[in-house]
Write a protein that holds these residues in place. Structure first.
Motif, PDB file in Angstrom:
ATOM      1  N   ALA A 173       0.832  -1.205   0.000  1.00 34.56           N
ATOM      2  CA  ALA A 173       0.000   0.000   0.000  1.00 34.56           C
ATOM      3  C   ALA A 173       0.868   1.256   0.000  1.00 34.56           C
ATOM      4  O   ALA A 173       0.580   2.222  -0.715  1.00 34.56           O
ATOM      5  N   GLU A 174       1.932   1.245   0.787  1.00 37.36           N
ATOM      6  CA  GLU A 174       2.821   2.412   0.854  1.00 37.36           C
ATOM      7  C   GLU A 174       3.545   2.629  -0.471  1.00 37.36           C
ATOM      8  O   GLU A 174       3.679   3.775  -0.927  1.00 37.36           O
ATOM      9  N   ASP A 175       3.997   1.563  -1.103  1.00 37.50           N
ATOM     10  CA  ASP A 175       4.651   1.680  -2.408  1.00 37.50           C
ATOM     11  C   ASP A 175       3.692   2.263  -3.439  1.00 37.50           C
ATOM     12  O   ASP A 175       4.055   3.147  -4.225  1.00 37.50           O
ATOM     13  N   PHE A 176       2.452   1.783  -3.429  1.00 38.93           N
ATOM     14  CA  PHE A 176       1.431   2.304  -4.331  1.00 38.93           C
ATOM     15  C   PHE A 176       1.186   3.785  -4.057  1.00 38.93           C
ATOM     16  O   PHE A 176       1.117   4.596  -4.991  1.00 38.93           O
ATOM     17  N   ALA A 177       1.072   4.162  -2.786  1.00 40.62           N
ATOM     18  CA  ALA A 177       0.809   5.556  -2.419  1.00 40.62           C
ATOM     19  C   ALA A 177       1.938   6.471  -2.895  1.00 40.62           C
ATOM     20  O   ALA A 177       1.682   7.538  -3.469  1.00 40.62           O
ATOM     21  N   ARG A 178       3.181   6.053  -2.646  1.00 39.92           N
ATOM     22  CA  ARG A 178       4.329   6.857  -3.093  1.00 39.92           C
ATOM     23  C   ARG A 178       4.327   7.021  -4.617  1.00 39.92           C
ATOM     24  O   ARG A 178       4.525   8.112  -5.144  1.00 39.92           O
ATOM     25  N   ALA A 179       4.131   5.923  -5.313  1.00 43.29           N
ATOM     26  CA  ALA A 179       4.152   5.950  -6.774  1.00 43.29           C
ATOM     27  C   ALA A 179       3.029   6.811  -7.349  1.00 43.29           C
ATOM     28  O   ALA A 179       3.175   7.389  -8.426  1.00 43.29           O
ATOM     29  N   ASP A 180       1.936   6.919  -6.610  1.00 37.28           N
ATOM     30  CA  ASP A 180       0.785   7.695  -7.070  1.00 37.28           C
ATOM     31  C   ASP A 180       0.858   9.153  -6.603  1.00 37.28           C
ATOM     32  O   ASP A 180      -0.068   9.923  -6.823  1.00 37.28           O
ATOM     33  N   GLY A 181       1.949   9.529  -5.913  1.00 35.76           N
ATOM     34  CA  GLY A 181       2.146  10.913  -5.509  1.00 35.76           C
ATOM     35  C   GLY A 181       1.496  11.319  -4.206  1.00 35.76           C
ATOM     36  O   GLY A 181       1.429  12.513  -3.890  1.00 35.76           O
TER      37      GLY A 181
END
Length: 143
Positions: free
Chosen positions: A98-106
């Motif tokens: 979830a954190e990786d997705f959040a970072r990648a999505d800005g």
């Protein structure tokens, strides 16, 4: 070995069982399946599922927290791990996805709400680096 991937509609049975067994939500299975299809069709949502040696283990549901009064965050709407896989790193791997997705999505970070009596969950989130910010009262009006 823990494997994580984006959820698909065929993961419905696992997500439904986790909602029943781990989260305590009593809803109709057909309704649950239709809601999963709707959620997966919206780009603001992301669900990741975890498997341990091929066995269904858990899931996390993340959604945009996009409001006018705060910087963009992601909001964890649900995190559940079957009892037999708890304390084996499944929740940690799901949080990291979830954190990786959040970072990648800005997104600037992740937020979540956790029920007042879920002390074990609170300890888990704190161990994962989340800080307790405030207590709230949850209101609802059903139609």
């Amino acid at each position: 070995m823990i494997d994580v991937r984006k959820a698909r509609l065929e993961d419905h049975a696992m997500i439904y069982r986790l909602g029943q067994e781990a989260l305590g939500y009593e809803i109709d299975q057909e309704f649950s399946q239709s809601r999963l299809a709707a959620v997966l069709s919206k780009p603001a949502n992301q669900i990741f599922v975890a498997f341990v040696d091929g066995e269904p283990a858990g899931y996390i549901h993340v959604q945009d927290y996009d409001v006018t009064y705060a910087i963009p965050y992601k909001n964890i709407l649900g995190l559940a791990v079957f009892d037999q896989f708890q304390r084996q790193g499944v929740g940690k791997v799901l949080i990291e996805a979830a954190e990786d997705f959040a970072r990648a999505d800005g997104a600037a970070g992740i937020r979540l709400n956790s029920g007042e009596g879920r002390h074990g969950a609170h300890l888990f989130y704190e161990a994962a680096g989340y800080e307790r910010v405030k207590s709230q009262v949850n209101f609802r009006k059903a139609f």
